[in-house]
Design a protein around this motif. Sequence first.
Motif, PDB file in Angstrom:
ATOM      1  N   VAL A 157       0.836  -1.188   0.000  1.00 34.73           N
ATOM      2  CA  VAL A 157       0.000   0.000   0.000  1.00 34.73           C
ATOM      3  C   VAL A 157       0.875   1.243   0.000  1.00 34.73           C
ATOM      4  N   GLU A 158       0.793   2.023  -1.079  1.00 31.68           N
ATOM      5  CA  GLU A 158       1.551   3.262  -1.185  1.00 31.68           C
ATOM      6  C   GLU A 158       0.746   4.437  -0.648  1.00 31.68           C
ATOM      7  N   SER A 159       1.452   5.439  -0.167  1.00 29.33           N
ATOM      8  CA  SER A 159       0.822   6.670   0.284  1.00 29.33           C
ATOM      9  C   SER A 159       1.835   7.804   0.195  1.00 29.33           C
ATOM     10  N   GLY A 160       1.353   9.030   0.301  1.00 28.64           N
ATOM     11  CA  GLY A 160       2.230  10.185   0.332  1.00 28.64           C
ATOM     12  C   GLY A 160       2.295  10.994  -0.944  1.00 28.64           C
ATOM     13  N   GLY A 161       1.648  10.535  -2.003  1.00 29.75           N
ATOM     14  CA  GLY A 161       1.643  11.288  -3.243  1.00 29.75           C
ATOM     15  C   GLY A 161       0.771  12.526  -3.132  1.00 29.75           C
ATOM     16  N   GLY A 162       0.874  13.393  -4.127  1.00 31.68           N
ATOM     17  CA  GLY A 162       0.083  14.606  -4.123  1.00 31.68           C
ATOM     18  C   GLY A 162       0.573  15.611  -5.134  1.00 31.68           C
ATOM     19  N   LEU A 163       0.097  16.831  -4.986  1.00 27.86           N
ATOM     20  CA  LEU A 163       0.466  17.939  -5.857  1.00 27.86           C
ATOM     21  C   LEU A 163       1.469  18.830  -5.145  1.00 27.86           C
ATOM     22  N   VAL A 164       2.552  19.138  -5.827  1.00 27.38           N
ATOM     23  CA  VAL A 164       3.600  19.957  -5.230  1.00 27.38           C
ATOM     24  C   VAL A 164       4.184  20.902  -6.272  1.00 27.38           C
ATOM     25  N   GLN A 165       4.662  22.043  -5.821  1.00 29.35           N
ATOM     26  CA  GLN A 165       5.310  23.000  -6.710  1.00 29.35           C
ATOM     27  C   GLN A 165       6.711  22.530  -7.087  1.00 29.35           C
ATOM     28  N   SER A 166       7.168  22.946  -8.245  1.00 32.52           N
ATOM     29  CA  SER A 166       8.527  22.645  -8.665  1.00 32.52           C
ATOM     30  C   SER A 166       9.522  23.111  -7.599  1.00 32.52           C
ATOM     31  N   LEU A 188       8.357  15.667  -1.407  1.00 28.30           N
ATOM     32  CA  LEU A 188       7.344  14.722  -0.975  1.00 28.30           C
ATOM     33  C   LEU A 188       8.037  13.482  -0.441  1.00 28.30           C
ATOM     34  N   ARG A 189       7.373  12.778   0.463  1.00 31.78           N
ATOM     35  CA  ARG A 189       7.868  11.498   0.932  1.00 31.78           C
ATOM     36  C   ARG A 189       6.813  10.430   0.690  1.00 31.78           C
ATOM     37  N   LEU A 190       7.165   9.426  -0.090  1.00 32.95           N
ATOM     38  CA  LEU A 190       6.275   8.314  -0.358  1.00 32.95           C
ATOM     39  C   LEU A 190       6.554   7.168   0.606  1.00 32.95           C
ATOM     40  N   SER A 191       5.499   6.444   0.959  1.00 29.18           N
ATOM     41  CA  SER A 191       5.632   5.289   1.831  1.00 29.18           C
ATOM     42  C   SER A 191       4.992   4.073   1.179  1.00 29.18           C
ATOM     43  N   CYS A 192       5.544   2.906   1.446  1.00 28.16           N
ATOM     44  CA  CYS A 192       4.990   1.650   0.970  1.00 28.16           C
ATOM     45  C   CYS A 192       4.992   0.671   2.126  1.00 28.16           C
ATOM     46  N   TYR A 201       4.971   3.436  -8.216  1.00 25.18           N
ATOM     47  CA  TYR A 201       4.588   2.100  -7.784  1.00 25.18           C
ATOM     48  C   TYR A 201       5.647   1.469  -6.897  1.00 25.18           C
ATOM     49  N   CYS A 202       5.196   0.874  -5.827  1.00 28.47           N
ATOM     50  CA  CYS A 202       6.041   0.085  -4.943  1.00 28.47           C
ATOM     51  C   CYS A 202       6.165  -1.322  -5.510  1.00 28.47           C
ATOM     52  N   ALA A 203       7.364  -1.881  -5.466  1.00 32.27           N
ATOM     53  CA  ALA A 203       7.598  -3.228  -5.976  1.00 32.27           C
ATOM     54  C   ALA A 203       8.319  -4.084  -4.945  1.00 32.27           C
ATOM     55  N   LEU A 204       7.895  -5.328  -4.847  1.00 33.66           N
ATOM     56  CA  LEU A 204       8.521  -6.304  -3.957  1.00 33.66           C
ATOM     57  C   LEU A 204       9.154  -7.389  -4.806  1.00 33.66           C
ATOM     58  N   PHE A 205      10.442  -7.633  -4.617  1.00 32.76           N
ATOM     59  CA  PHE A 205      11.136  -8.675  -5.344  1.00 32.76           C
ATOM     60  C   PHE A 205      10.939 -10.031  -4.682  1.00 32.76           C
ATOM     61  N   ARG A 206      11.194 -11.087  -5.442  1.00 28.06           N
ATOM     62  CA  ARG A 206      10.951 -12.446  -4.956  1.00 28.06           C
ATOM     63  C   ARG A 206      11.920 -12.877  -3.868  1.00 28.06           C
ATOM     64  N   GLY A 251       2.456  -2.598  -5.866  1.00 30.61           N
ATOM     65  CA  GLY A 251       1.437  -1.821  -5.190  1.00 30.61           C
ATOM     66  C   GLY A 251       0.479  -1.217  -6.201  1.00 30.61           C
ATOM     67  N   GLN A 252      -0.530  -0.514  -5.721  1.00 28.63           N
ATOM     68  CA  GLN A 252      -1.559   0.044  -6.600  1.00 28.63           C
ATOM     69  C   GLN A 252      -1.156   1.364  -7.240  1.00 28.63           C
TER      70      GLN A 252
END
Length: 120
Positions: free
Chosen positions: A5-14, A18-22, A94-99, A111-112
């Motif tokens: 489950v990813e979170s932390g995205g959004g709209l930001v100025q140049s 931002l900090r994303l979490s998975c 997207y968050c990815a988990l390796f095998r 992730g979604q």
Amino acid sequence: QVQLVESGGGLVQSGGSLRLSCAASRSIFSINAMGWYRQAPGKERELVARITTGGSTDYADSVKGRFTISRDNVKNTMYLQMNSLKPEDTASYYCALFRGPYYNTGIYYWGQGTQVTVSS
């Protein structure tokens, strides 16, 4: 067997940050490498950053010096700190988990996605 489950995205100025979490639904401590990928509309998915269970990291040239990937194996969570954001960073991340613990095992789960939009 694993939900990401990813979170932390959004709209930001140049130039902003931002900090994303998975968050993973089960323990991945010392078991799985993880990574962040992104995809803009109409474009191919590309690697942003990867991290092994031991903490070794790998970054795309376009984000080196601006993004930092990290993980907390106790919390089963991976992070992507994004600084000095540019409009070209706009994409779904997207968050990815390796095998397994290394990249050569291939990606196991995705992730979604969480949307990041950088305005100029």
